[in-house]
Scaffold this motif. Structure first.
Motif, PDB file in Angstrom:
ATOM      1  N   GLY A  47       0.795  -1.219   0.000  1.00 38.80           N
ATOM      2  CA  GLY A  47       0.000   0.000   0.000  1.00 38.80           C
ATOM      3  C   GLY A  47       0.825   1.266   0.000  1.00 38.80           C
TER       4      GLY A  47
ATOM      5  N   PHE B 121      -0.304   4.445  -1.787  1.00 43.53           N
ATOM      6  CA  PHE B 121      -1.306   5.253  -1.084  1.00 43.53           C
ATOM      7  C   PHE B 121      -0.665   5.967   0.103  1.00 43.53           C
ATOM      8  N   ARG B 122       0.223   5.288   0.806  1.00 41.42           N
ATOM      9  CA  ARG B 122       0.765   5.821   2.053  1.00 41.42           C
ATOM     10  C   ARG B 122       1.802   6.927   1.843  1.00 41.42           C
TER      11      ARG B 122
ATOM     12  N   LEU C  98       0.152  10.217   1.343  1.00 43.23           N
ATOM     13  CA  LEU C  98      -0.468  10.566   2.622  1.00 43.23           C
ATOM     14  C   LEU C  98       0.590  11.070   3.600  1.00 43.23           C
TER      15      LEU C  98
ATOM     16  N   GLN D  49      -6.660  -3.859   4.279  1.00 36.47           N
ATOM     17  CA  GLN D  49      -5.693  -2.766   4.178  1.00 36.47           C
ATOM     18  C   GLN D  49      -6.273  -1.474   4.763  1.00 36.47           C
ATOM     19  N   THR D  50      -7.574  -1.260   4.550  1.00 37.53           N
ATOM     20  CA  THR D  50      -8.232  -0.078   5.120  1.00 37.53           C
ATOM     21  C   THR D  50      -8.293  -0.188   6.641  1.00 37.53           C
TER      22      THR D  50
ATOM     23  N   LEU E 158      -4.968   0.732   7.899  1.00 33.65           N
ATOM     24  CA  LEU E 158      -4.783   2.182   7.804  1.00 33.65           C
ATOM     25  C   LEU E 158      -5.510   2.905   8.938  1.00 33.65           C
TER      26      LEU E 158
ATOM     27  N   ALA F 223      -8.721  10.071   4.592  1.00 33.50           N
ATOM     28  CA  ALA F 223      -7.878   9.020   4.025  1.00 33.50           C
ATOM     29  C   ALA F 223      -8.539   7.652   4.159  1.00 33.50           C
TER      30      ALA F 223
ATOM     31  N   LEU G  24     -11.468   7.497   1.688  1.00 28.25           N
ATOM     32  CA  LEU G  24     -10.980   7.273   0.324  1.00 28.25           C
ATOM     33  C   LEU G  24     -10.502   5.837   0.153  1.00 28.25           C
ATOM     34  N   ALA G  25      -9.782   5.325   1.141  1.00 25.53           N
ATOM     35  CA  ALA G  25      -9.285   3.947   1.067  1.00 25.53           C
ATOM     36  C   ALA G  25     -10.449   2.960   0.925  1.00 25.53           C
TER      37      ALA G  25
ATOM     38  N   ILE H 222     -12.136   3.244  -2.679  1.00 31.13           N
ATOM     39  CA  ILE H 222     -11.377   2.599  -3.763  1.00 31.13           C
ATOM     40  C   ILE H 222     -11.058   1.142  -3.411  1.00 31.13           C
TER      41      ILE H 222
ATOM     42  N   LEU I  17      -9.056  -0.112  -1.087  1.00 35.29           N
ATOM     43  CA  LEU I  17      -7.607  -0.214  -1.063  1.00 35.29           C
ATOM     44  C   LEU I  17      -7.177  -1.652  -0.798  1.00 35.29           C
TER      45      LEU I  17
END
Length: 460
Positions: free
Chosen positions: A189, A192-193, A196, A393-394, A397, A448, A451-452, A455, A457
């Motif tokens: 990920g 994405f990270r 961020l 993964q979300t 996060l 964040a 959004l994750a 999509i 994530l």
């Protein structure tokens, strides 16, 4: 405006409230099992147990028990404070900071983004946080010499590192542990990270820079103005009166530089922690004092004076631990975890993902250890995310950001309290200063996580 109670009073009130909660909240426990050396909660294993409420004597016992549990950090604060007092007594630190300050006059603001970025990158990639405590004192002194205040000095280190720790892209102690437990590829990920991380760090730098610029223009606006002024009378550096660097000063500074190099090697390559770092600084202080031509008896006096200055901040670390001691003795931590996880489970889609973030944020106050929080919650949150159509993964996060942002303000985090103690800044004043930033970062965190989820994530 009403005066904010002393931090000792605030923490003691929380301890009493926690003890009262042990009479009201049902006691309960999750089963735990050790997997690959990590103790994890067994999902679905929660059961109520016989209540063990904490009485008056239990409240009082929680405080010395907390001191014992946090003994390493408490004595680390004393030793580092004493060591820096010796090194400062040589005059080398004052002379070096003065030299740097004179050279950067007119472009002092560059120090803030540069140093914060360095601390953030090290935290985001290697999980360093406690290891930055030795930098607090010299950076605070440098900030004072440049016309900023002691809060700016603390912020450069702790907000810089905290931003990197929260939005980490390769932190093995938080992200790595959480992804491992959630069965997600290690350090996945990053696409994405990393953006961020840049966003979080940029916002943090702008917040600190804007504040520091305002204080430089009008020092009386600083919440710690009076404290810094008093410090100015007996220890603050006056650029005009500083002596030039002598050979002895340079040798003391070389000793410190060698010490920091050994520190980085020990932490990264040898897995050093509190005891080894404290021993290194004790040795650095003694050697530096002798090179600086300080007599052995005076070295002892400097050490005692430095340790004395750390008493209030050092003891508050153990006092704060008393909160967790009460909740543990009353067996209600798992009950709180169980109730919050049920609340998250009942939320649909995007709200569930946001709920995970909020849940981890508040849980971090009770369990300020990043790895400990991952081991406690991810065995529940990972399968829970499968049930409510939130990617794992979300969920990772949400844990990562919820754990990270509150690290910059929670009064139960030892390294933060240690940093404030070393800087001579009260938690109350610091908390009031940083609260707006925590609010901004929390909004970013919610965005964040949302959004994750939108999509979905994935693991890559």
């Amino acid at each position: 405006m009403k005066k904010i109670p002393h931090v000792y009073v605030l923490i003691f009130c929380i301890i009493i409230f926690s003890a009262i909660a042990t009479y009201i909240v049902p006691a309960g426990n999750f089963e735990r099992e050790v997997v690959d050396g990590t103790e994890m909660v067994v999902p679905g294993s929660y059961e109520t147990v016989e209540s063990t409420p904490v009485g008056l004597f239990g409240i009082l016992k929680a405080i010395p028990n907390g001191m014992i549990e946090m003994g390493l950090i408490i004595f680390f604060i004393f030793i580092v404070g004493g060591a820096f007092s010796i090194l400062k007594g040589t005059g080398a630190i004052d002379a070096a900071i003065g030299t740097v300050a004179k050279k950067v006059q007119g472009k002092e603001g560059l120090l803030i983004p540069v140093l914060m970025t360095v601390f953030a990158l090290l935290a985001a990639s290697m999980g360093l946080l406690e290891e930055f405590l030795p930098f607090i004192v010299p950076i605070v002194m440098l900030c004072l010499a440049l016309g900023f205040d002691s809060i700016t000095g603390v912020a450069i280190v702790m907000v810089g590192a905290g931003s990197g720790f929260a939005a980490a892209f390769a932190n093995p102690f938080t992200l790595g542990v959480a992804q491992g437990i959630a069965d997600v590829p290690m350090f996945s990920g990053m696409a994405f990270r990393i953006p961020l991380f840049i966003l979080v760090l940029t916002v943090s730098i702008l917040y600190v820079y804007r504040y520091a610029s305002k204080i430089k223009e009008n020092p009386e606006l600083s919440p710690v103005y009076e404290i810094d002024q008093k410090r100015g009378e007996d220890e603050r550096i006056s650029l005009d009166d500083l002596e030039s660097l002598t050979l002895n000063h340079k040798l003391v500074l070389a000793t410190m530089l060698l010490g920091f190099m050994i520190l980085l090697y020990g932490v990264i390559q040898q897995g050093w922690y509190i005891v080894e770092i404290a021993a290194l600084f004790l040795g650095m202080g003694i050697v530096g004092g002798l090179i600086g031509k300080i007599k052995p008896d005076d070295i002892a006096e400097y050490f005692i004076d430095g340790a004395k200055a750390m008493v209030m901040g050092a003891l508050v670390v153990g006092l704060a631990r008393g909160i967790l001691e009460v909740l543990t003795a009353g067996q209600i931590i798992d009950t709180i975890l169980f109730a919050l996880s049920n609340a998250v489970e009942g939320l649909p889609g995007v709200f569930a993902a946001m709920g995970m973030f909020v849940f981890q944020t508040f849980l971090n106050i009770l369990v300020p250890s990043g790895g400990g929080q991952a081991a406690l919650t991810m065995p529940i949150m990972a399968p829970l995310s499968d049930l409510i159509d939130v990617s794992r993964q979300t969920a990772v996060l949400a844990y990562q950001l919820g754990d990270g942002f509150t690290n910059m303000i929670t009064p139960t985090l030892g390294p933060l309290l240690a940093a404030l103690a070393l800087a001579g800044v009260s938690w109350e004043k610091y908390a009031k200063w940083i609260l707006p930033l925590i609010g901004i970062l929390s909004v970013i965190g919610l965005g964040a996580v949302t959004l994750a989820h939108m999509i979905q994530l994935g693991p890559i």
